[in-house]
Scaffold this motif. Structure first.
Motif, PDB file in Angstrom:
ATOM      1  N   GLU A 125      17.004  12.115  63.826  1.00  0.00           N
ATOM      2  CA  GLU A 125      17.947  11.125  64.335  1.00  0.00           C
ATOM      3  C   GLU A 125      19.292  11.184  63.628  1.00  0.00           C
ATOM      4  N   GLY A 126      19.404  12.027  62.614  1.00  0.00           N
ATOM      5  CA  GLY A 126      20.665  12.142  61.897  1.00  0.00           C
ATOM      6  C   GLY A 126      20.859  11.096  60.822  1.00  0.00           C
ATOM      7  N   SER A 127      19.868  10.254  60.600  1.00  0.00           N
ATOM      8  CA  SER A 127      19.950   9.226  59.562  1.00  0.00           C
ATOM      9  C   SER A 127      18.544   8.973  59.024  1.00  0.00           C
TER      10      SER A 127
ATOM     11  N   VAL B 234      24.997  11.959  51.451  1.00  0.00           N
ATOM     12  CA  VAL B 234      24.994  10.619  52.035  1.00  0.00           C
ATOM     13  C   VAL B 234      26.417  10.212  52.393  1.00  0.00           C
ATOM     14  N   LYS B 235      26.597   9.826  53.645  1.00  0.00           N
ATOM     15  CA  LYS B 235      27.905   9.380  54.116  1.00  0.00           C
ATOM     16  C   LYS B 235      28.113   7.894  53.888  1.00  0.00           C
TER      17      LYS B 235
ATOM     18  N   ILE C  10      19.580   1.564  55.852  1.00  0.00           N
ATOM     19  CA  ILE C  10      19.939   2.673  56.742  1.00  0.00           C
ATOM     20  C   ILE C  10      20.889   3.605  56.000  1.00  0.00           C
TER      21      ILE C  10
ATOM     22  N   GLN D  47      23.192   6.802  56.333  1.00  0.00           N
ATOM     23  CA  GLN D  47      23.902   7.710  57.221  1.00  0.00           C
ATOM     24  C   GLN D  47      24.212   9.009  56.483  1.00  0.00           C
ATOM     25  N   LEU D  48      23.936  10.134  57.134  1.00  0.00           N
ATOM     26  CA  LEU D  48      24.099  11.435  56.497  1.00  0.00           C
ATOM     27  C   LEU D  48      25.338  12.149  57.032  1.00  0.00           C
ATOM     28  N   LYS D  49      25.871  13.005  56.204  1.00  0.00           N
ATOM     29  CA  LYS D  49      27.016  13.826  56.594  1.00  0.00           C
ATOM     30  C   LYS D  49      26.542  14.956  57.528  1.00  0.00           C
TER      31      LYS D  49
ATOM     32  N   LYS E 290      16.193  18.237  55.343  1.00  0.00           N
ATOM     33  CA  LYS E 290      16.033  16.788  55.337  1.00  0.00           C
ATOM     34  C   LYS E 290      14.808  16.376  54.533  1.00  0.00           C
TER      35      LYS E 290
ATOM     36  N   GLN F  56      12.686   6.839  59.993  1.00  0.00           N
ATOM     37  CA  GLN F  56      13.960   6.891  60.708  1.00  0.00           C
ATOM     38  C   GLN F  56      14.121   5.615  61.533  1.00  0.00           C
TER      39      GLN F  56
ATOM     40  N   THR G 264      20.969  17.363  67.764  1.00  0.00           N
ATOM     41  CA  THR G 264      19.987  16.356  68.145  1.00  0.00           C
ATOM     42  C   THR G 264      19.261  16.765  69.417  1.00  0.00           C
TER      43      THR G 264
END
Length: 630
Positions: free
Chosen positions: A138-140, A173-174, A198, A200-202, A213, A235, A578
């Motif tokens: 999921e990108g996070s 980590v963003k 939560i 959020q990733l770069k 991951k 996620q 994704t």
């Protein structure tokens, strides 16, 4: 060549292949229809794919027998080269002719090699792990640590701030956003002890080389080892889906049902001890059902009588001072809010402070609450869960580094072998994604026979012959060979996505087989027209030459059918982003299966066809030739 002759050739050619092409397309559609029987998460995910493919192929089936011949009459003009004049076709025939001749000569060896490869692929499939669905990136990341049930508001804030600072130190980590407790909604029953963060990733391009991951989660987990806190990693989207569908916020949960919370807690601890150390089990903890703190106020009735107070008067003061009481309301736009009043936190944050709450009496003035009541904290359940009219506890864990089915299978054996039996009236239930896995496996076991029956029915209507239908259907097991090898060597677990890929493969494999059988029957027609239909005029060498001609001289359309499927699927192997991690398990069995089924169709199907015709000629004295013009 006159225009009428050209149109007559196009018409004859279209009639020759139209029925086979139409029914092969219908077979692909029909083989995918059982996907509509999938329900739940897998149904919602694959129904759009099934609808899209079904409608496209239905239109394609109609256009293949209506528009395609018309377009051929418009564009197929001028001088045409024969198959022998095409350099690509000549090169392919030079490679294919020795192979097909070798297979027709060494029959037992050819069939034995195919059966051996098929026998090897079965253990490969059985050795694969199982899971419900391939994990969608999921990108996070959702970090869900659990603290002690009696954690204070101040302490949980401190833990949340410390965790967020540690997480932000990781360069991938963003941003990070943490929440403790529940939101202002009745649908979120999270206790204060449950934190949701939560992360959020770069973009992947900015990650450290070689970092995945899974490794990132391991690094974060090692940095966030705080005493009294049990970490949990998942996620955001899949977590909400799991909670809504099964009530479990992790991958797998062992629900413990019973009538007494203390007994449920003891059984849960035994289950947790049994699951400790099972490979693949991560983030293992018992959903707390004890350990909550409750303020107990026991009234002193003799003192109430002494001060002339009633129980209701004291309860009213306690309710207003501690819990708050509505005194008015305010209107903001279209919304109305109640205004509550209670003592400030400094006046109710400890037992001595609560004991000093004044109660107004008639004769003695204000007296402290401690004069007419005894205040103490008692242990109790932080939250009571019930399901199926019974109290419920749960032992929760995630699965990482191993397949879901294998992990739960070993975990079940450990739980069944744990010492002592469950008390009377108490039982366990495995839930979470494993519950969805079992449900989907039952559905697929029901679907796959339906797929084969539907394909066989379409083949029978195409050829009006059980023998020819079985000849085309036998390509399906050999399509499994490439699919099994491809899935195994890519390290993909068996899931609903892989099953959907195999279902789609069945139709593609049969399509190529239908085209081969059409041309082989065409070769038999030409043989009968030239030498008559009798064992006295047709020799074994004549049969072999006719089969070779039907297989080798029409090689180009068969390879085109295979190439179109492969060229459309192979780019998915290098796809990123994704959704690619869900598409890969669907495409892998299709790519490997199309390759091996095509090899089987080009080399083994002519051999089986030749052996069948030799048997007919030997037993009946003539050939059973199917008409391929319609």
């Amino acid at each position: 060549m006159t225009n009428d002759e050209r149109l007559a050739i196009i018409e004859k050619s279209s009639q020759q292949v139209s029925r086979g092409i139409f029914f092969s397309t219908i077979i692909i559609v029909a083989s995918f229809l059982p996907v509509f029987l999938l329900t739940g998460q897998e149904g919602k995910l694959f129904h759009p794919l099934a609808y899209t493919k079904t409608f496209i192929l239905l239109i394609d089936a109609v256009l293949a027998v209506t528009l395609a011949p018309v377009l051929l009459s418009f564009f197929m003009k001028g001088k045409f080269k024969t198959e022998e004049q095409n350099p690509i076709n000549r090169g392919l025939e030079r490679v294919y002719a020795p192979l097909i001749n070798w297979c027709l000569t060494w029959r037992k060896t050819t069939i034995a090699i195919n059966l051996l490869l098929l026998a090897i692929s079965i253990p490969l499939l059985l050795s694969l792990g199982t899971e419900f669905m391939p994990p969608l990136d999921e990108g996070s990341i959702l970090f869900m640590p659990i603290t002690q049930p009696d954690v204070s508001n101040t302490e949980v804030k401190r833990i949340l701030q410390v965790q967020d600072k540690i997480i932000m130190q990781v360069p991938e980590v963003k941003g990070v956003l943490g929440k403790a407790g529940r939101a202002s909604t009745a649908t979120d029953n999270a206790p204060l002890s449950m934190i949701e963060t939560i992360i959020q990733l770069k973009p992947r391009a900015e990650w450290r080389p070689g970092l995945t991951k899974a490794k990132l989660i391991e690094e974060l987990n090692s940095k966030l080892q705080i005493p009294g806190v049990v970490n949990g990693w998942t996620q955001p989207i899949i977590n909400r889906i799991n909670m809504l569908s099964t009530g479990i916020r992790t991958d797998v949960g062992v629900k413990v049902y019973g009538q007494q919370l203390d007994t449920i807690y003891n059984v849960s601890q035994r289950v947790r001890a049994a699951l400790t150390g099972v490979p693949g089990v991560q983030d293992l903890y018992v959903d707390p059902i004890t350990g909550g703190k409750y303020l107990q106020i026991d009234l002193k009735r003799d003192q109430l009588a002494r001060y002339g107070l009633t129980v209701d008067q004291v309860n009213e003061v306690v309710e207003m001072a501690i819990g708050g009481a509505p005194v008015a309301s305010t209107v903001e736009g279209r919304r109305r809010f109640a205004i509550g009043v209670r003592l400030a936190e400094d006046y109710r944050n400890s037992l001595p402070a609560l004991g000093r709450i004044p109660i107004q009496t008639t004769a003695y003035g204000p007296v402290p609450l401690s004069a007419v009541a005894t205040l103490r904290f008692e242990n109790g359940p932080p939250m009571i869960n019930s399901e199926n009219a019974q109290l419920r506890g749960a032992v929760l864990f995630n699965v990482r580094g191993r397949d879901l089915g294998g992990t739960v299978g070993e975990a079940m054996k450990k739980v069944q072998a744990m010492q002592g039996k469950l008390p009377a009236g108490y039982y366990l239930e495995w839930s979470g994604q494993y519950e969805n896995l079992i449900s989907s496996q039952r559905t697929l076991l029901f679907i796959l026979p339906i797929v084969l029956v539907v394909i066989f029915g379409c083949l029978y209507f195409a050829f009006h012959s059980v023998r020819e239908a079985l000849l085309s259907l036998v390509t399906i097991p050999f399509a499994l060979i490439g699919g099994a090898y491809m899935v195994y060597f890519y390290g993909v677990h068996l899931s609903v996505a892989v099953a959907v890929g195999f279902i789609a493969l069945f139709g593609l494999a049969v399509e190529t087989g239908v085209i081969m059988v059409i041309y082989l029957n065409d070769a038999m027609q030409q043989l009968v027209a030239a030498k008559g239909n009798s064992s006295e005029t047709i020799s074994k060498q004549d049969l072999r030459d006719a089969v070779f001609h039907g297989a080798a001289k029409r090689l180009r359309p068969k390879l085109m059918t295979v190439s179109v499927a492969l060229f459309g699927l192979v780019p998915v192997l290098w796809a990123t982003g994704t959704g690619s991690d869900v598409m890969l398990p669907i495409v892998l069995p299709m790519i490997g299966g199309v390759f091996t089924s095509s090899t089987h169709i080009l080399l083994v199907t002519p051999l089986i066809f030749l052996m069948t015709k030799e048997y007919e000629l030997r037993k009946f004295g003539k050939l059973d030739v199917l008409a391929v013009t319609h």
